[in-house]
Enzyme design. Sequence first.
Site, PDB file in Angstrom:
ATOM      1  N   LYS A   1       0.851  -1.186   0.000  1.00  0.00           N
ATOM      2  CA  LYS A   1       0.000   0.000   0.000  1.00  0.00           C
ATOM      3  C   LYS A   1       0.892   1.244   0.000  1.00  0.00           C
ATOM      4  O   LYS A   1       1.817   1.352   0.792  1.00  0.00           O
ATOM      5  CB  LYS A   1      -0.910  -0.016   1.234  1.00  0.00           C
ATOM      6  CG  LYS A   1      -2.113   0.897   1.141  1.00  0.00           C
ATOM      7  CD  LYS A   1      -3.088   0.634   2.270  1.00  0.00           C
ATOM      8  CE  LYS A   1      -4.319   1.512   2.136  1.00  0.00           C
ATOM      9  NZ  LYS A   1      -5.308   1.232   3.209  1.00  0.00           N
TER      10      LYS A   1
ATOM     11  N   GLU B   1     -19.197  -5.615  10.697  1.00  0.00           N
ATOM     12  CA  GLU B   1     -20.151  -4.840  11.483  1.00  0.00           C
ATOM     13  C   GLU B   1     -21.140  -5.728  12.240  1.00  0.00           C
ATOM     14  O   GLU B   1     -21.498  -5.442  13.392  1.00  0.00           O
ATOM     15  CB  GLU B   1     -20.917  -3.874  10.574  1.00  0.00           C
ATOM     16  CG  GLU B   1     -20.065  -2.797   9.939  1.00  0.00           C
ATOM     17  CD  GLU B   1     -19.436  -3.201   8.620  1.00  0.00           C
ATOM     18  OE1 GLU B   1     -18.759  -2.361   7.998  1.00  0.00           O
ATOM     19  OE2 GLU B   1     -19.606  -4.379   8.212  1.00  0.00           O
TER      20      GLU B   1
ATOM     21  N   ARG C   1     -25.504  -2.281   8.006  1.00  0.00           N
ATOM     22  CA  ARG C   1     -25.124  -3.658   7.696  1.00  0.00           C
ATOM     23  C   ARG C   1     -25.356  -4.603   8.875  1.00  0.00           C
ATOM     24  O   ARG C   1     -25.267  -5.813   8.727  1.00  0.00           O
ATOM     25  CB  ARG C   1     -23.645  -3.709   7.273  1.00  0.00           C
ATOM     26  CG  ARG C   1     -23.255  -2.697   6.216  1.00  0.00           C
ATOM     27  CD  ARG C   1     -21.859  -2.907   5.703  1.00  0.00           C
ATOM     28  NE  ARG C   1     -21.840  -3.851   4.605  1.00  0.00           N
ATOM     29  CZ  ARG C   1     -20.726  -4.261   3.983  1.00  0.00           C
ATOM     30  NH1 ARG C   1     -19.549  -3.832   4.390  1.00  0.00           N
ATOM     31  NH2 ARG C   1     -20.788  -5.113   2.989  1.00  0.00           N
TER      32      ARG C   1
END
Length: 633
Positions: A284, A370, A398
């Site tokens: 990244k 979640e 969610r």
Amino acid sequence: MASAPDPYPLLSAIDSPAALRRLPVTQLPAVAHELREFLIQSVSTRGGHFAAGLGTVELTIALHYVYDTPQDRLVWDVGHQAYPHKVLTGRRDRLHTIKQDAGLAPFPSRAESEYDTFGVGHSSTSISAALGMAVAARQLHAERRVVAVIGDGALTAGMAFEALNHAGSLPADLLVVLNDNDMSISENVGALSNHFARALSGRVYAHLREGGKKVLRQMPTVWELARRSEEHLKGMVLPGTLFEEMGFNYIGPMDGHDVRALVSTLRNLKKLRGPQFLHVVTRKGKGYAPAEADPIKWHGPGPFDPASGTIYKEKASGPTYSQVFGEWLCDMAEVDSRVIGITPAMREGSGLVEFSRRFPQRYFDVAIAEQHAVTFAAGLATEGLKPVVAIYSTFLQRAYDQLIHDVALQNLPVVFAIDRAGLVGSDGATHQGSYDLSYLRCIPNLTVMAPADENECRQMLFTATTLPGPAAVRYPRGCGPGVSVMKAMSALPLGTAQMRREGKSGLALLVFGALLPAAQPIAERLDATLVNMRFVKPLDEALLLKLAAQHRAFVTIEENATQGGAGSGVEELLVAEGVQLPLLQLGIPDRFIEHGSRESCLAAAGLDAASLAASIERWWLLQSPERMRSATG
């Protein structure tokens, strides 16, 4: 005078993946270099998602080079990996507009490009969507391939594994590419791993593997020995046993920054049938030293100086609501050892950095999960602890089933600190917190609060911890109006609103949450009563009925969908009590509000100060005694 040379000679000639595919493979490393430099320069001017895209440059090039996009379907997950994809699919010259008013969408959007095959803002949806596309291709006898690119933590969500489990049981031609940019599965990257990737994706290996299975299955004892031996061998050199058991042919891990090796491997995989899994390891922030050193900081920076790596910070008028929450949680943890902080992979965004450092044993980042976060909190609450779930409004959607069944139905004292409630701005429709008041206020046992300023946010959070059941405090993104935050904490009287102004015109403005400062000058100009409602559930019914007897009309104001929101709660009370009173409900209209600045999003919803004033004044004029008499006469 000679013009300056084009800094991106190869990239400037690529207006579509078809143009990319006309280049020889030997030029792809140069294209990758130019694309990475273009991303650095472009994102630095306005900000945006940054580090993840730098890590997917070579992978994006290889995918568009090998696959016939858009005929072949490419599904990105999560969407902030997709900046290089946007550049290579005809949107290079508009990349500087990303996340801006009328600019490019922050994530893949079907309305924006035929190359964006599936819209994505929330993570972990790519495998499910891509599997649907692959099954559709089989049903329609369409000759196309489907690729899902999942990464940046998205494989930590249960939905991704549900899709993998289903996909492995079907004959669909699907390639899942895991962009492992945090080395969360394996560090086996290099020449040996690339050799295995190319070898195991080749047709010879595939033919021998499948042919051998057909023969050995006729001899169960030998077949079981062979299967175990293959698993043992792969387990020593490749971390693919899990995916193999789920029905995928696992390839990798391989270097995600070796574009030639990626092209070679993808070409082999394109020839194979059935579910395939390619594991690539990337870095990244690749190619930009500051982002490589601190990819979290550079995940989504604002404008910055590419040369020095200095991110230009906007001057804040005071602490953000997230910071108010983070300081409150630390203060609570200091005095109560039962306080637990939980986040689904949003430590920085939710203001939990300091808490995670000071109370590491009481801090839980459950990754992008979640549903698990909410039920995990419920389990903690059953044992007498005080869990606080810090979660964005859009992500709490969610976990709605868990919120109802695992928390509210059992009346467990879980505190929900709901960040980014209302209109968030540049992240757009997928991230606007437009619905939480509507989907929360219908749940029994749940207390719902909406602070009008920073200090009220702190006091409401404390109030939530004193209640015997679940409670939610929803607050917006960014800074509040600049109210001083009191260190001392005191519980608010449950379901009690606050009179801010008593007017004489006969109009009452009932405000739920952060739009109260915008309503203040309107109330003064119209000599209207102004009420800070504070509690969405329970409503201050006594005050509302008293005001209804003293006023000719109500206006409710909330930064939430008008359907089923706080204003609907006021209307339900009036109807139940047989009170007939003109009522104007102002909130987010019945449409998705797209990306832009927070101010432009408020304006688009009719909730900026000017729009609120115009709507209220125009409607109030219609309620004047003269107009009402003429309408009824």
